[in-house]
Scaffold this motif. Structure first.
Motif, PDB file in Angstrom:
ATOM      1  N   PHE A  22      -2.415  -7.733   3.596  1.00  0.00           N
ATOM      2  CA  PHE A  22      -1.716  -6.865   4.533  1.00  0.00           C
ATOM      3  C   PHE A  22      -2.197  -5.429   4.405  1.00  0.00           C
ATOM      4  N   PHE A  23      -2.294  -4.937   3.163  1.00  0.00           N
ATOM      5  CA  PHE A  23      -2.734  -3.547   3.008  1.00  0.00           C
ATOM      6  C   PHE A  23      -4.177  -3.373   3.460  1.00  0.00           C
ATOM      7  N   LEU A  24      -5.051  -4.292   3.086  1.00  0.00           N
ATOM      8  CA  LEU A  24      -6.452  -4.156   3.460  1.00  0.00           C
ATOM      9  C   LEU A  24      -6.640  -4.222   4.972  1.00  0.00           C
ATOM     10  N   GLY A  65       0.802  -1.223   0.000  1.00  0.00           N
ATOM     11  CA  GLY A  65       0.000   0.000   0.000  1.00  0.00           C
ATOM     12  C   GLY A  65       0.825   1.258   0.000  1.00  0.00           C
ATOM     13  N   ASN A  66       2.108   1.187  -0.353  1.00  0.00           N
ATOM     14  CA  ASN A  66       2.920   2.393  -0.318  1.00  0.00           C
ATOM     15  C   ASN A  66       2.709   3.272  -1.538  1.00  0.00           C
ATOM     16  N   LEU A 110      -9.570  -4.423  11.610  1.00  0.00           N
ATOM     17  CA  LEU A 110      -8.756  -4.988  10.539  1.00  0.00           C
ATOM     18  C   LEU A 110      -9.561  -5.153   9.242  1.00  0.00           C
ATOM     19  N   ASN A 111     -10.547  -4.278   9.052  1.00  0.00           N
ATOM     20  CA  ASN A 111     -11.348  -4.304   7.828  1.00  0.00           C
ATOM     21  C   ASN A 111     -11.963  -5.677   7.569  1.00  0.00           C
ATOM     22  N   LEU A 112     -12.457  -6.279   8.620  1.00  0.00           N
ATOM     23  CA  LEU A 112     -13.046  -7.610   8.546  1.00  0.00           C
ATOM     24  C   LEU A 112     -14.015  -7.762   7.378  1.00  0.00           C
ATOM     25  N   ASP A 113     -14.830  -6.736   7.134  1.00  0.00           N
ATOM     26  CA  ASP A 113     -15.883  -6.859   6.124  1.00  0.00           C
ATOM     27  C   ASP A 113     -15.392  -6.628   4.700  1.00  0.00           C
ATOM     28  N   TYR A 114     -14.161  -6.186   4.544  1.00  0.00           N
ATOM     29  CA  TYR A 114     -13.574  -6.056   3.215  1.00  0.00           C
ATOM     30  C   TYR A 114     -12.596  -7.192   2.905  1.00  0.00           C
ATOM     31  N   THR A 115     -12.163  -7.928   3.909  1.00  0.00           N
ATOM     32  CA  THR A 115     -11.206  -9.019   3.707  1.00  0.00           C
ATOM     33  C   THR A 115     -11.945 -10.350   3.827  1.00  0.00           C
TER      34      THR A 115
END
Length: 548
Positions: free
Chosen positions: A392-394, A44-45, A425-430
Motif C-alpha cells: 500500500f505504501f509503495l 507510511g505514516n 503506482l510505482n510499478l517498477d518498485y513493487t
C-alpha cells in the motif's frame, strides 16, 4: 469440428465478456507476437521512513551489512529524481534494510533496452541479485542454461507470505521443468491494448464514433482531407516502429477466419486465415497517407509521442492506459487543450465480436542469477514486499502527502522531486504485483484510474471506460505448462523478424505486397517458426490426450 468462431471454447481458453496486461509467458508460445507488434492500512505514516535522508549504510543496524542489488527500469520520465535515492528507496532501506542489516541498492536499466542489457549483465555475471524482465522466453533460456537459482526451498523457508499472496496459479508461470526459477508478479488488471480517437475532431466534422473498419477508413480519410484541427502535418493514424508502445490494437484478429481450437493455438499468426488481408488493409492505408509516413524509422516512439501530444493525430492504438500516462496527458493539455481522445471498439470481426487478446494472470518476472551471493536476502525482500501494508505504501505513499482517500479509493496527489513515482503506482518498485492492489477488481480498476488521472475526473472516466472496452471479448494466450525448446532457441530471432516483417509489409508498394508477404513468411517459418509450431502441436496433443 470445434470452430474458434463460436467464441466459447472451454478449458484453457476463456473469452472475457465482462471487466475482469502483456508479458511474455514463461512457457507460452511466441506465436501470438505478431498480433500487436508497456488493502491494508497505510504503513507510511512514519515520516522518517518516507523522507529520512542520509546514507542507508550509516543507518543500518550494527553488524555485517549485506548489500542487495535490485534492477529497476528507467523510463526516462521528465523531472524524475535519482532512481536509487528517493522517497520510495528510502522507505525500503528504512523498513526492510535496517531490520535485515542490509542496504538495498537499485541498478537502473532503460526500459526499452531491458532484454539486451540483461543479456549482457548475465553473460558478465554482473546481473543484480533480483533481476527482472517481462520476457518469459528470456527467463526460460537462462534457466535452461543453468543460470538461475532454483527457489523452491528458499520460498518454503523465507517466502510464505509471498507464496500466499501470489498463489499457485501465478507461481506456476515461473516454473521450469517443475522447479520454481522465477517469481511472476500478480496482474490485477488484465487489459492490454486499446484504440483512441479524437472525439472533438469527430464532432467538428459531424461524424459518429466509428464502430467497424469501413467507418474507420472513412473517418481517417476525412481527417486527412478536411483537417478538422487545422494542423500543419495532420496524421490521421499515428504509430511507430513495431514493438515500440504503439500498436494496431485488435485489427489483425478481426480479419481472422474460422479455426479449430488446435489451429488457433498452434498456428503462427502469419499463417492464420485472413492474416494476410489484415496487413494488406494496413498497406492500403499507408499508401493513401493515412498512417504516419515515417513510422518504421521511429524506433523509440518519440516521434509518435510528439505527434500525439502536439495535437496532430486523429487516431492511434497503444496500451489501454497510454493516453492517461503523464508523458502523454500533460503535454497534450498544454499543446492542444481542446483535444479529447476517447477509447473505441472498432475492429469487429465477421461474427460481430471485437476479439482482443488480454494479459494472463502473471506480470513481470523476478529471478535470482546464479552469480548472486544474496539469494536468501532476495527472497526475504520479495516476501516483505507481499505484506499488504508495504504494498500500500509503495503504491500510494502517505495519506495527505501522496494521496487522499475518497470513497475508499486512494486519489493520487501530483508530485515533483523525490516524491515522484517513475511509473504508475510505482510499478517498477513493487515487483510482486502489476497494477493497483486493493483486493477487489472493481476497486483496483477505479484506483488505477484515479492514480493515472491525478485528480482529473475526465481522465479518470477515460481510464475506466478504456479498461471495460479492452477486456470485452478478450482471450488469453494458451498456457502449455512445459517449455517449448524451439522457442527458447529461435524466439529472439523470430521476435525480431516479426517486427521487421510488420514494418516492411505496411510500407511496401501495393503491387509488390502479395509476393513480399509470401517470401517473408517462408523466411520466418524456415528461421524457426515451423519448429516452434511443430513443438506446440506436439505439446497441445499431449495436453488434450492427458485430459481425457
Amino acid at each position: 469440428m470445434n470452430h474458434f468462431n463460436s467464441y466459447h471454447l472451454k478449458g484453457w481458453f476463456q473469452v472475457r465478456t465482462g471487466t475482469k496486461k502483456k508479458a511474455g509467458l514463461l512457457f507460452s508460445t511466441a506465436l501470438l507476437v505478431g498480433v500487436m507488434a508497456g488493502c491494508g492500512g497505510n504503513n507510511g505514516n512514519d515520516e522518517s521512513a518516507a523522507s529520512s535522508g542520509g546514507s542507508p549504510a550509516a543507518e543500518a543496524a550494527s553488524g555485517p551489512v549485506e548489500t542487495l542489488t535490485v534492477e529497476v527500469f528507467d523510463r526516462g520520465i521528465q523531472g524524475q529524481p535519482d532512481l536509487n535515492n528517493n522517497t520510495w528507496t528510502k522507505y525500503v532501506n528504512e523498513k526492510f534494510g535496517k531490520p535485515n542489516h542490509a542496504i538495498v541498492k537499485y541498478v537502473t536499466v532503460p526500459r526499452s533496452q531491458e532484454v539486451d542489457k540483461l543479456n549482457v549483465l548475465m553473460a558478465a555475471n554482473e546481473a543484480p541479485d533480483i533481476s527482472i524482465t517481462y520476457d518469459g522466453t528470456t527467463v526460460t533460456r537462462f534457466a535452461k542454461n543453468n543460470g538461475l537459482y532454483t527457489l523452491d526451498e528458499l520460498i518454503e523457508k523465507h517466502g510464505q507470505q509471498l507464496k500466499s499472496y501470489l498463489g499457485d496459479t501465478v507461481l506456476d508461470y515461473g516454473k521450469y521443468e517443475g522447479k520454481q526459477v522465477s517469481i511472476p508478479a500478480k496482474r490485477t488488471l488484465l487489459a492490454w491494448n486499446g484504440l483512441f480517437i479524437r472525439k472533438d475532431w469527430l464532432d467538428k466534422l459531424g461524424l459518429p464514433v466509428p464502430t467497424n473498419k469501413d467507418e474507420l477508413y472513412d473517418t481517417l480519410v476525412a481527417f486527412r482531407d478536411k483537417n478538422p484541427g487545422n494542423i500543419n502535418g495532420v496524421i490521421p493514424w499515428a504509430t511507430a516502429a513495431a514493438g515500440m508502445n504503439y500498436t494496431f490494437g485488435n485489427l489483425v484478429p478481426s480479419f481472422w477466419g474460422p479455426m479449430s481450437e488446435e489451429e488457433f493455438v498452434t498456428t503462427p499468426n502469419w499463417l492464420k486465415p485472413g492474416n494476410k488481408d489484415a496487413y494488406k488493409w494496413l498497406n492500403k492505408l499507408y499508401s493513401e497517407k493515412l498512417i504516419s509516413p515515417d513510422f518504421a524509422l521511429d524506433k523509440t516512439a518519440k516521434q509518435a509521442d510528439a505527434d500525439v501530444t502536439n495535437g496532430k493525430v486523429g487516431f492511434y492504438g497503444a496500451n489501454w492506459d497510454y493516453p492517461m500516462v503523464q508523458k502523454i496527458r500533460e503535454p497534450l493539455k498544454q499543446n492542444a487543450p481542446d483535444a479529447n481522445y476517447v477509447p473505441i471498439d472498432v475492429f469487429k470481426n465477421a461474427d460481430g465480436k471485437y476479439l482482443k487478446e488480454t494479459y494472463n494472470e502473471n506480470g513481470i518476472f523476478s529471478f535470482i542469477p546464479k552469480s548472486s551471493k544474496h539469494a536468501e536476502l532476495a527472497i526475504k525482500y520479495l516476501n516483505w514486499m507481499a505484506d499488504p501494508e508495504v504494498l500500500f505504501f509503495l503504491q500510494f505513499g502517505e495519506e495527505g502527502v501522496n494521496h487522499t482517500t475518497v470513497d475508499g479509493i486512494p486519489q493520487g496527489i501530483a508530485q515533483t522531486g523525490e516524491n515522484m513515482q517513475m511509473s504508475n503506482l510505482n510499478l517498477d518498485y513493487t515487483l510482486v504485483v502489476n497494477g493497483a492492489e486493493l483486493g477487489d477488481i472493481e476497486k483496483n480498476v477505479k484506483t488505477y484510474a484515479a492514480a493515472l488521472a491525478a485528480g482529473d475526473k475526465t481522465y479518470e472516466k477515460l481510464a475506466v471506460d478504456s479498461y471495460k472496452i479492452n477486456t470485452t471479448d478478450g482471450f488469453t494466450s494458451f498456457y502449455y505448462g512445459v517449455p517449448n525448446e524451439a522457442n527458447i532457441k529461435y524466439g529472439k530471432t523470430l521476435d525480431d523478424m516479426n517486427k521487421q516483417m510488420m514494418d516492411r509489409l505496411i510500407v511496401a508498394k501495393p503491387a509488390e505486397f502479395d509476393t513480399l508477404y509470401d517470401k517473408l513468411v517462408k523466411e520466418y517459418m524456415d528461421a524457426g517458426g515451423k519448429a516452434v509450431q511443430d513443438e506446440n502441436i506436439k505439446h497441445y496433443k499431449e495436453i488434450k490426450e492427458s485430459s481425457k
